[in-house]
Design a protein around this motif. Structure first.
Motif, short mmCIF file in Angstrom:
data_model
loop_
_atom_site.label_atom_id
_atom_site.label_comp_id
_atom_site.label_asym_id
_atom_site.label_seq_id
_atom_site.Cartn_x
_atom_site.Cartn_y
_atom_site.Cartn_z
N TRP A 6 -12.61 -7.64 -17.15
CA TRP A 6 -13.49 -6.48 -17.07
C TRP A 6 -14.69 -6.69 -16.17
N ARG A 10 -10.37 -0.54 -15.96
CA ARG A 10 -11.55 -0.50 -15.08
C ARG A 10 -11.13 -0.26 -13.63
N GLU A 38 -16.11 2.45 -15.15
CA GLU A 38 -16.71 2.21 -16.45
C GLU A 38 -16.72 3.46 -17.33
#
Length: 328
Positions: free
Chosen positions: A221, A113, A118
């Motif tokens: 994340w 990430r 994304e």
């Protein structure tokens, strides 16, 4: 496997950790096939034991000819990426002709990430290998002085380290396990007496919820722990949250990066960051998603500017416009 013989772009060494979250033969096969279609000669290495990924990466650097690009593709989680990056940096002849590309297949996948936002990994791989010259960047790393240990994504003490300990007891997988680990840790966490010193100046002393340092913006994340971080500015970002913030409120604040707006939060950048626990007890401390064995009450992190060549395209240089309102 070999790519097109009409126009070879270089070599891809795919290092896959079968013990990571969603790594499978089919996934690794798809990664290898895409590399082939982009005219790279491909070798697949399965890293089944701790240390194997590191050794494979070091060997791949040693075998590079320096004339064509060698891409080391890490297929696994943040721990796998750390092993691969460590192996690359230990190689004496590491140069810009060898670059890391991360494919997310672990629990947190925060390195991916940081590198690609994304994006779907297939899009990222095609972009990176289709025009590597446009996506090659020299990223900053850090070194834990007391352990002589490389930090790729970042390091943390307090609550953000406690998450990993609590997540080990959660009967879930993937990001959900880390999310539940943070919720559990936040409920029972007691701030510790701490001090953080940056480039010789004390920036925080008192009760501490967490202290986080690094170049990667996200953890697990979804948590925007270092929202202003830039991966290649030659500095380490740090964020310290004091006891004026209720630990139970942090999971939601961390999703948006709005913890940095709290009056007891200290955020900045520096070249050396020292994190301490002042009551003599061991500091709960992690880096790159791995807890260090308990024992030390002090850790020193030095920046290693531009130490690792990576194929990436971090959106807007990872500026946190959502937090600051700055769209520049």
């Amino acid at each position: 496997m070999a790519g097109s013989q009409n126009r070879l772009n270089g070599r891809c060494v795919v290092i896959a950790n079968p013990n990571a979250g969603i790594v499978s033969e089919s996934l690794v096969g798809e990664v290898a096939d895409r590399c082939c279609r982009l005219s790279f000669v491909v070798e697949v290495v399965w890293a089944r034991e701790p240390g194997e990924a590191q050794r494979a990466a070091r060997a791949a650097v040693a075998e590079s000819d320096g004339a064509s690009l060698t891409v080391i593709v890490s297929v696994g989680g943040d721990g796998t990426a750390w092993e691969v990056a460590t192996g690359m940096t230990l190689a004496a002849d590491l140069s810009a002709s060898v670059a890391l590309l991360v494919v997310p297949a672990g629990t947190g996948n925060s390195n991916f990430r940081s590198h690609w936002g994304e994006s779907d990994w297939r899009f990222a791989l095609d972009m990176a290998l289709g025009s590597p010259g446009k996506h090659l960047r020299a990223l900053d790393l850090a070194n834990i002085v007391e352990e002589d240990r490389l930090v790729v994504l970042g390091a943390g003490a307090g609550l953000t380290a406690q998450v990993l300990q609590d997540a080990g007891e959660v009967p879930l997988t993937g990001a959900a396990r880390l999310q539940e680990g943070l919720l559990r840790a936040a409920v029972g966490f007691t701030p510790y007496p701490g001090r953080v010193t940056v480039d010789g100046e004390v920036v925080h002393e008192g009760r501490t919820v967490f202290a986080n340092v690094g170049g990667g913006r996200h953890r697990a994340w979804q948590y925007d722990v270092l929202p202003h971080s830039v991966l290649d500015d030659g500095l380490l970002d740090y964020c310290v949250v004091g006891a004026g913030t209720e630990p139970r409120a942090l999971p939601e604040l961390l999703r948006t990066g709005r913890h940095v707006l709290r009056p007891d939060t200290v955020y900045g950048r520096g070249r050396q960051v020292v994190i301490e626990r002042l009551d003599g007890a061991a500091l709960c401390f992690e880096h790159d998603g791995e807890l260090l064995p308990a024992g030390r009450s002090r850790y020193t992190l030095d920046v290693l500017p531009g130490r690792l060549s990576v194929l990436c395209a971090p959106a807007r240089h990872l500026k946190a416009a959502v937090v600051t309102g700055d769209a520049s």
